[in-house]
Design a protein around this motif. Structure first.
Motif, PDB file in Angstrom:
ATOM      1  N   ILE A 137     -10.177  -0.079   0.104  1.00  0.00           N
ATOM      2  CA  ILE A 137      -9.771   1.120  -0.619  1.00  0.00           C
ATOM      3  C   ILE A 137      -9.630   0.765  -2.100  1.00  0.00           C
ATOM      4  O   ILE A 137      -8.953  -0.221  -2.450  1.00  0.00           O
ATOM      5  N   PHE A 138     -10.259   1.552  -2.961  1.00  0.00           N
ATOM      6  CA  PHE A 138     -10.272   1.256  -4.391  1.00  0.00           C
ATOM      7  C   PHE A 138      -9.612   2.383  -5.182  1.00  0.00           C
ATOM      8  O   PHE A 138      -9.773   3.566  -4.873  1.00  0.00           O
ATOM      9  N   ASP A 139      -8.892   1.988  -6.225  1.00  0.00           N
ATOM     10  CA  ASP A 139      -8.305   2.961  -7.146  1.00  0.00           C
ATOM     11  C   ASP A 139      -8.198   2.296  -8.512  1.00  0.00           C
ATOM     12  O   ASP A 139      -8.193   1.072  -8.632  1.00  0.00           O
ATOM     13  N   ASN A 140      -8.092   3.115  -9.538  1.00  0.00           N
ATOM     14  CA  ASN A 140      -7.947   2.625 -10.902  1.00  0.00           C
ATOM     15  C   ASN A 140      -6.623   3.090 -11.492  1.00  0.00           C
ATOM     16  O   ASN A 140      -6.053   4.105 -11.064  1.00  0.00           O
ATOM     17  N   SER A 141      -6.150   2.339 -12.475  1.00  0.00           N
ATOM     18  CA  SER A 141      -4.880   2.675 -13.098  1.00  0.00           C
ATOM     19  C   SER A 141      -4.924   2.320 -14.581  1.00  0.00           C
ATOM     20  O   SER A 141      -5.549   1.328 -14.969  1.00  0.00           O
ATOM     21  N   HIS A 142      -4.283   3.143 -15.407  1.00  0.00           N
ATOM     22  CA  HIS A 142      -4.130   2.825 -16.825  1.00  0.00           C
ATOM     23  C   HIS A 142      -2.912   3.576 -17.351  1.00  0.00           C
ATOM     24  O   HIS A 142      -2.389   4.498 -16.710  1.00  0.00           O
ATOM     25  N   VAL A 143      -2.427   3.155 -18.496  1.00  0.00           N
ATOM     26  CA  VAL A 143      -1.268   3.784 -19.133  1.00  0.00           C
ATOM     27  C   VAL A 143      -1.737   4.442 -20.423  1.00  0.00           C
ATOM     28  O   VAL A 143      -1.961   3.760 -21.431  1.00  0.00           O
ATOM     29  N   MET A 144      -1.916   5.761 -20.373  1.00  0.00           N
ATOM     30  CA  MET A 144      -2.384   6.513 -21.550  1.00  0.00           C
ATOM     31  C   MET A 144      -3.639   5.865 -22.139  1.00  0.00           C
ATOM     32  O   MET A 144      -3.795   5.757 -23.357  1.00  0.00           O
ATOM     33  N   GLY A 145      -4.546   5.408 -21.248  1.00  0.00           N
ATOM     34  CA  GLY A 145      -5.800   4.823 -21.700  1.00  0.00           C
ATOM     35  C   GLY A 145      -5.751   3.339 -21.977  1.00  0.00           C
ATOM     36  O   GLY A 145      -6.779   2.720 -22.242  1.00  0.00           O
ATOM     37  N   THR A 146      -4.559   2.725 -21.936  1.00  0.00           N
ATOM     38  CA  THR A 146      -4.434   1.290 -22.192  1.00  0.00           C
ATOM     39  C   THR A 146      -4.095   0.562 -20.889  1.00  0.00           C
ATOM     40  O   THR A 146      -3.729   1.168 -19.887  1.00  0.00           O
ATOM     41  N   ASN A 147      -4.191  -0.773 -20.929  1.00  0.00           N
ATOM     42  CA  ASN A 147      -3.882  -1.624 -19.772  1.00  0.00           C
ATOM     43  C   ASN A 147      -4.614  -1.162 -18.512  1.00  0.00           C
ATOM     44  O   ASN A 147      -3.987  -0.940 -17.468  1.00  0.00           O
ATOM     45  N   PRO A 148      -5.936  -1.019 -18.585  1.00  0.00           N
ATOM     46  CA  PRO A 148      -6.670  -0.532 -17.411  1.00  0.00           C
ATOM     47  C   PRO A 148      -6.833  -1.605 -16.331  1.00  0.00           C
ATOM     48  O   PRO A 148      -7.114  -2.767 -16.622  1.00  0.00           O
ATOM     49  N   TYR A 149      -6.627  -1.197 -15.100  1.00  0.00           N
ATOM     50  CA  TYR A 149      -6.790  -2.094 -13.955  1.00  0.00           C
ATOM     51  C   TYR A 149      -7.481  -1.352 -12.823  1.00  0.00           C
ATOM     52  O   TYR A 149      -7.335  -0.137 -12.676  1.00  0.00           O
ATOM     53  N   GLY A 150      -8.240  -2.090 -12.035  1.00  0.00           N
ATOM     54  CA  GLY A 150      -8.744  -1.589 -10.772  1.00  0.00           C
ATOM     55  C   GLY A 150      -8.073  -2.374  -9.656  1.00  0.00           C
ATOM     56  O   GLY A 150      -7.758  -3.556  -9.823  1.00  0.00           O
ATOM     57  N   VAL A 151      -7.817  -1.723  -8.536  1.00  0.00           N
ATOM     58  CA  VAL A 151      -7.159  -2.405  -7.428  1.00  0.00           C
ATOM     59  C   VAL A 151      -7.944  -2.168  -6.146  1.00  0.00           C
ATOM     60  O   VAL A 151      -8.559  -1.118  -5.952  1.00  0.00           O
ATOM     61  N   MET A 152      -7.909  -3.177  -5.269  1.00  0.00           N
ATOM     62  CA  MET A 152      -8.561  -3.099  -3.970  1.00  0.00           C
ATOM     63  C   MET A 152      -7.542  -3.449  -2.897  1.00  0.00           C
ATOM     64  O   MET A 152      -6.933  -4.523  -2.923  1.00  0.00           O
ATOM     65  N   VAL A 153      -7.341  -2.536  -1.958  1.00  0.00           N
ATOM     66  CA  VAL A 153      -6.470  -2.761  -0.805  1.00  0.00           C
ATOM     67  C   VAL A 153      -7.360  -2.870   0.424  1.00  0.00           C
ATOM     68  O   VAL A 153      -8.362  -2.153   0.537  1.00  0.00           O
ATOM     69  N   VAL A 154      -7.025  -3.777   1.332  1.00  0.00           N
ATOM     70  CA  VAL A 154      -7.868  -4.043   2.500  1.00  0.00           C
ATOM     71  C   VAL A 154      -7.050  -3.850   3.779  1.00  0.00           C
ATOM     72  O   VAL A 154      -5.883  -4.239   3.852  1.00  0.00           O
ATOM     73  N   ALA A 155      -7.684  -3.224   4.769  1.00  0.00           N
ATOM     74  CA  ALA A 155      -7.042  -3.017   6.066  1.00  0.00           C
ATOM     75  C   ALA A 155      -8.033  -3.338   7.169  1.00  0.00           C
ATOM     76  O   ALA A 155      -9.257  -3.323   6.963  1.00  0.00           O
TER      77      ALA A 155
END
Length: 226
Positions: A137-155
Motif C-alpha cells: 500500500i502506497f501513500d505520499n505525504s508533505h507539509v504545505m509542499g515541503t518535506n515530501p515523503y512516500g511510504v509503503m506499508v506491507v501486509a
C-alpha cells in the motif's frame, strides 16, 4: 507448544522468585522441525543481544545441550544450566508457561484463519488468480509542499509485515505538492531497483514482489503509478 506446523515459545522472566512478565515468540521454521531444534535455534537468537540467566527451565532440551550451555556460559561469563524438570515446583512453573504458549498459538492460528478468509475475499473482489500473499500500500505525504515523503506499508497472510515497511524521502526535482510526481518517483525507485536486481541475477524473489498494489489517490496517482 507446536500445532499445525507452527511453534510458540513462551518466555517467562523469573528473578528472585518473582514473575517479571512474559512474552510469546513465533519462530519461523519448516513444518517438520522438532521442538528440540526450535528451542536450540531460539536460544541462540534470543540471547544474541542479552545476557543469559544462570538457569533456564525448558520444555525440551535443545539438540547437543552441553554445547548450547557452553556457548551461553561464554556469553554470560559464568555457568549457565539448562534444565527440563519433570516434577516439583520447577515443573509447575514450566507447565504454566506451556499453557500460555498453547493459548497464544491457538489465538494466532485463529487470527491467521480469519486473515486467510479476508485475503480470499480480496482475491475474489479483484479477480486475482489466487490469494495475495503480499499486498503493498502506497501513500505520499508533505507539509504545505515541503518535506515530501512516500511510504509503503506491507501486509500478508499473517497481517502487517512491519519489517518490510519503507519510507522514501522524495529527491525530485518536483514542484512543491506535486503528488503525481511523488507517486511516480516512489514507484520508479521501488520497482526500478527490484527490476534491476532481477535482470542482474536472472531470477525474481517472489516473496519480495507484491501480488496486489494499492495506492491512496485518484486517477492522476493511478496513472503515475502505472
Amino acid at each position: 507448544y507446536q500445532a499445525a506446523g507452527q511453534s510458540c515459545v513462551q518466555v517467562f522472566f523469573i528473578r528472585g522468585g518473582a514473575n517479571y512478565g512474559n512474552r510469546a515468540h513465533f519462530p519461523s521454521h519448516t513444518r517438520d522441525t522438532p521442538p528440540e531444534a526450535v528451542i536450540g535455534a531460539f536460544l541462540a537468537q534470543f540471547y544474541d543481544d542479552k545476557p543469559p540467566p544462570p538457569l533456564l527451565l525448558l520444555s525440551h532440551l535443545p539438540e547437543e545441550p552441553e554445547l548450547v550451555a557452553e556457548a551461553l556460559a561464554i556469553k554470560a561469563g559464568r555457568k549457565v544450566e539448562l534444565l527440563a524438570p519433570q516434577r516439583g515446583e520447577k515443573r509447575a512453573v514450566l507447565d504454566h508457561a506451556a499453557l500460555n504458549a498453547r493459548e497464544a498459538l491457538e489465538r494466532r492460528l485463529a487470527e491467521n484463519s480469519a486473515q486467510a478468509q479476508l485475503l480470499d475475499a480480496v482475491a475474489r473482489h479483484f479477480n486475482l488468480p489466487a490469494r495475495p500473499e503480499r499486498v503493498e500500500i502506497f501513500d505520499n505525504s508533505h507539509v504545505m509542499g515541503t518535506n515530501p515523503y512516500g511510504v509503503m506499508v506491507v501486509a500478508g497472510a499473517e497481517g502487517f509485515i512491519k519489517p518490510a515497511y519503507r519510507k522514501f524521502a522524495i529527491r525530485g526535482p518536483i514542484a512543491p505538492g506535486d503528488d503525481f510526481a511523488m507517486m511516480r518517483e516512489v514507484f520508479t525507485r521501488r520497482f526500478g531497483r527490484a527490476l534491476a536486481e532481477e535482470a542482474e541475477t536472472g531470477t525474481r524473489d517472489e516473496k519480495t514482489w507484491p501480488d496486489l498494489v494499492l495506492i491512496d489517490g485518484g486517477a492522476g496517482q493511478l496513472s503515475a503509478a502505472v
